[in-house]
Design an enzyme around this catalytic site. Structure first.
Site, short mmCIF file in Angstrom:
data_model
loop_
_atom_site.label_atom_id
_atom_site.label_comp_id
_atom_site.label_asym_id
_atom_site.label_seq_id
_atom_site.Cartn_x
_atom_site.Cartn_y
_atom_site.Cartn_z
N GLU A 19 0.57 -1.12 -0.09
CA GLU A 19 -0.13 -0.13 0.27
C GLU A 19 0.90 1.21 0.10
O GLU A 19 1.83 1.43 0.34
CB GLU A 19 -0.89 -0.03 1.13
CG GLU A 19 -2.05 -0.99 1.00
CD GLU A 19 -3.20 -0.62 2.08
OE1 GLU A 19 -4.07 -1.59 2.29
OE2 GLU A 19 -3.36 0.34 2.71
N CYS A 46 -1.99 6.25 7.87
CA CYS A 46 -0.55 5.79 7.32
C CYS A 46 0.13 4.98 8.55
O CYS A 46 0.08 5.27 9.50
CB CYS A 46 0.11 7.27 7.13
SG CYS A 46 1.78 6.96 6.25
N CYS A 48 4.33 -6.39 15.66
CA CYS A 48 3.50 -5.81 16.54
C CYS A 48 2.30 -5.99 16.63
O CYS A 48 1.55 -6.20 15.80
CB CYS A 48 3.82 -4.22 16.21
SG CYS A 48 5.48 -3.96 16.11
N CYS A 91 -0.78 -3.89 15.27
CA CYS A 91 -0.72 -3.27 13.75
C CYS A 91 -1.14 -4.19 12.73
O CYS A 91 -0.73 -5.41 12.59
CB CYS A 91 0.85 -2.97 13.69
SG CYS A 91 1.35 -2.85 11.75
N CYS A 132 5.29 -7.65 7.40
CA CYS A 132 6.23 -7.18 8.10
C CYS A 132 6.76 -8.37 9.09
O CYS A 132 5.66 -9.12 9.61
CB CYS A 132 5.83 -5.86 9.05
SG CYS A 132 7.06 -5.16 10.16
N CYS A 134 3.36 8.26 1.80
CA CYS A 134 3.59 7.11 2.64
C CYS A 134 3.78 6.08 1.89
O CYS A 134 2.85 5.60 1.35
CB CYS A 134 2.23 7.31 3.78
SG CYS A 134 2.65 5.79 4.93
N1 SAH Z 1 7.71 -0.21 10.73
C1 SAH Z 1 7.92 1.04 10.99
C2 SAH Z 1 7.06 2.03 10.13
C3 SAH Z 1 5.36 1.59 9.84
S1 SAH Z 1 4.46 1.69 10.91
C4 SAH Z 1 7.32 1.56 12.49
O1 SAH Z 1 7.02 0.70 13.12
O2 SAH Z 1 7.87 2.53 12.91
C5 SAH Z 1 4.20 3.62 11.24
C6 SAH Z 1 3.58 4.08 12.55
O3 SAH Z 1 2.25 3.47 12.76
C7 SAH Z 1 4.54 3.36 13.65
O4 SAH Z 1 4.90 4.23 14.57
C8 SAH Z 1 3.45 2.26 14.06
O5 SAH Z 1 3.76 1.75 15.55
C9 SAH Z 1 2.14 2.94 13.92
N2 SAH Z 1 0.89 1.74 13.91
C10 SAH Z 1 0.87 0.92 13.58
N3 SAH Z 1 -0.40 0.21 13.72
C11 SAH Z 1 -1.01 1.29 14.34
C12 SAH Z 1 -2.40 1.34 15.18
N4 SAH Z 1 -3.35 0.23 14.76
N5 SAH Z 1 -2.67 2.46 15.56
C13 SAH Z 1 -1.97 3.47 15.51
N6 SAH Z 1 -0.39 3.33 15.22
C14 SAH Z 1 -0.18 2.48 14.69
FE1 SF4 Z 2 5.92 -3.84 11.37
FE2 SF4 Z 2 3.62 -2.63 11.98
FE3 SF4 Z 2 5.48 -3.06 13.81
FE4 SF4 Z 2 5.73 -1.20 12.03
S1 SF4 Z 2 4.29 -1.41 13.56
S2 SF4 Z 2 7.40 -2.83 12.82
S3 SF4 Z 2 4.99 -2.11 10.23
S4 SF4 Z 2 4.66 -4.59 12.78
#
Ligand code: SAH
Ligand code: SF4
Length: 345
Positions: A90, A333, A115, A118, A111, A104
């Site tokens: 995306e 994003c 997390c 996410c 990934c 973005c």
């Molecule tokens: N992998 C990288 C970049 C992609 S995620 C990282 O984790 O930093 C971009 C941002 O969105 C990160 O800060 C991530 O923790 C946040 N994010 C992911 N899922 C989310 C969610 N469900 N609600 C709020 N923020 C989220």
């Molecule tokens: Fe990967 Fe999502 Fe964690 Fe960023 S927040 S490192 S995209 S699993």
């Protein structure tokens, strides 16, 4: 077909020399592609017609195919691209009132960091993207904006994937964004889950690129529960690497903090965060959690969010709420959610 975006200037030169073309053709083509936003040889009217036809049979403009696109009321455009091997990624374009046009973009399909909150993490890892695949996501938006007389101004690597897990390709892509699209390093942000050795390496790259760290908790046990990578790189090591980054680059770090109701949004947590970041040149981006199917946490309410921010600010830590864009199309994003993607991976 040869991907035009994959060729350096000298490689393109070699290709055109083989076709018996003079050296100035390269400059012409590069101007059309990267300055005027052309996405076909037909448009390149200062090239002989026969050459345009020959080139069309040998070169293509990238490999990303649009699989789905949604445009929000606020102008945010979310796109699902199909890669050559059918993996889906995306990209999002966010237009702002002040004129900024921010893309973005993704660094991986899926990934591996897992997390819990996410949507991408819940999908698992498919593969790394090449530097060209990362670059092309921005190039596509840039090209379309150029055709409307606008310019892509900012890039955030906050789409799918962990940029520092695909470090070399990301660095290469950053150079392409700077050199080919003329986007200044200060207008590019890389967000990481906290891969400490790569943060240390990034500090030495000599790039002026902005760094964002996804922190989301000040307690190791709680951070590990939502971000498994914390077991390998606990908070103290992460913050230490951040301090080194600021010292080496003299650049402010952004910490991303997704507020989950009743979990990491208490006044005690805000106070701990304030203490943890004391003396570090930084800024905190507070993002109310975006609910996802695989995680049952909910976003903090606005009152708690504001109270959290107030504690940070009173302690001298600048903090802002990140406004969610494209809320009606679910295009937050880095909070990418796509049924289709989930089904396919
Ligand atoms: N992998 C990288 C970049 C992609 S995620 C990282 O984790 O930093 C971009 C941002 O969105 C990160 O800060 C991530 O923790 C946040 N994010 C992911 N899922 C989310 C969610 N469900 N609600 C709020 N923020 C989220
Ligand atoms: Fe990967 Fe999502 Fe964690 Fe960023 S927040 S490192 S995209 S699993």
């Amino acid at each position: 077909m040869i991907n035009l975006y994959q060729l350096s200037e000298s490689e393109l030169q070699d290709q055109l020399t083989t076709l018996g073309q003079p050296a100035f053709r390269v400059k012409q083509i590069i101007q059309w592609v990267y300055e005027k936003g052309a996405n076909s040889f037909e448009e390149m009217t200062n090239l002989p017609k026969s050459l345009r036809e020959t080139l069309s049979t040998q070169f293509c403009f990238g490999h990303l195919r649009i699989d789905m696109e949604q445009v929000s009321k606020d102008g945010t455009c979310k796109r699902l691209y199909r890669l050559q091997d059918n993996k889906l990624i995306e990209s999002v374009l966010m237009p702002y009132r002040d004129g900024r046009r921010t893309a973005c973009i993704s660094s991986q399909a899926g990934c591996a960091m897992g997390c819990k909150f996410c949507a991408t993490g819940q999908m698992g890892f498919a593969r790394h993207l090449s530097a060209e695949e990362i670059f092309e996501q921005a190039q596509r938006f840039s090209q379309e904006l150029q055709q409307e007389g606008e310019r892509l101004s900012n890039i955030v690597l906050m789409g799918m994937g962990e940029p520092f897990h695909n470090y070399d390709a990301v660095i290469e892509a950053i150079h392409l964004l700077k050199d080919r699209l003329g986007i200044g390093a200060r207008k590019i942000t890389v967000s990481t889950v906290g891969l400490v050795p790569k943060i240390r390496a990034f500090a030495k790259e000599g790039l002026q690129v902005k760094l964002a760290i996804s922190l989301h908790s000040t307690l190791d046990e709680e951070r590990t529960a939502i971000m498994p990578i914390n077991r390998k790189y606990p908070i103290s090591e992460l913050i230490d690497a951040c301090r080194q980054f600021v010292e080496a680059t003299n650049r402010r770090i952004t910490f991303e903090y997704a507020l989950i109701h009743g979990q990491n949004d208490t006044p005690e947590e805000a106070t701990r965060l304030r203490n943890l970041l004391q003396g570090l040149m930084c800024h905190v981006n507070v993002i109310p959690l975006n609910p996802t199917a695989g995680y049952d946490g909910s976003p903090s309410d606005p009152v708690r969010v504001q109270a959290f921010i107030d504690i940070l600010e009173r302690g001298g830590i600048p903090a802002t709420i990140r406004v969610r864009r494209g809320i009606d199309i679910d295009a937050g994003c880095g909070q990418l959610k796509s049924k289709k993607t989930a089904e396919q991976s």
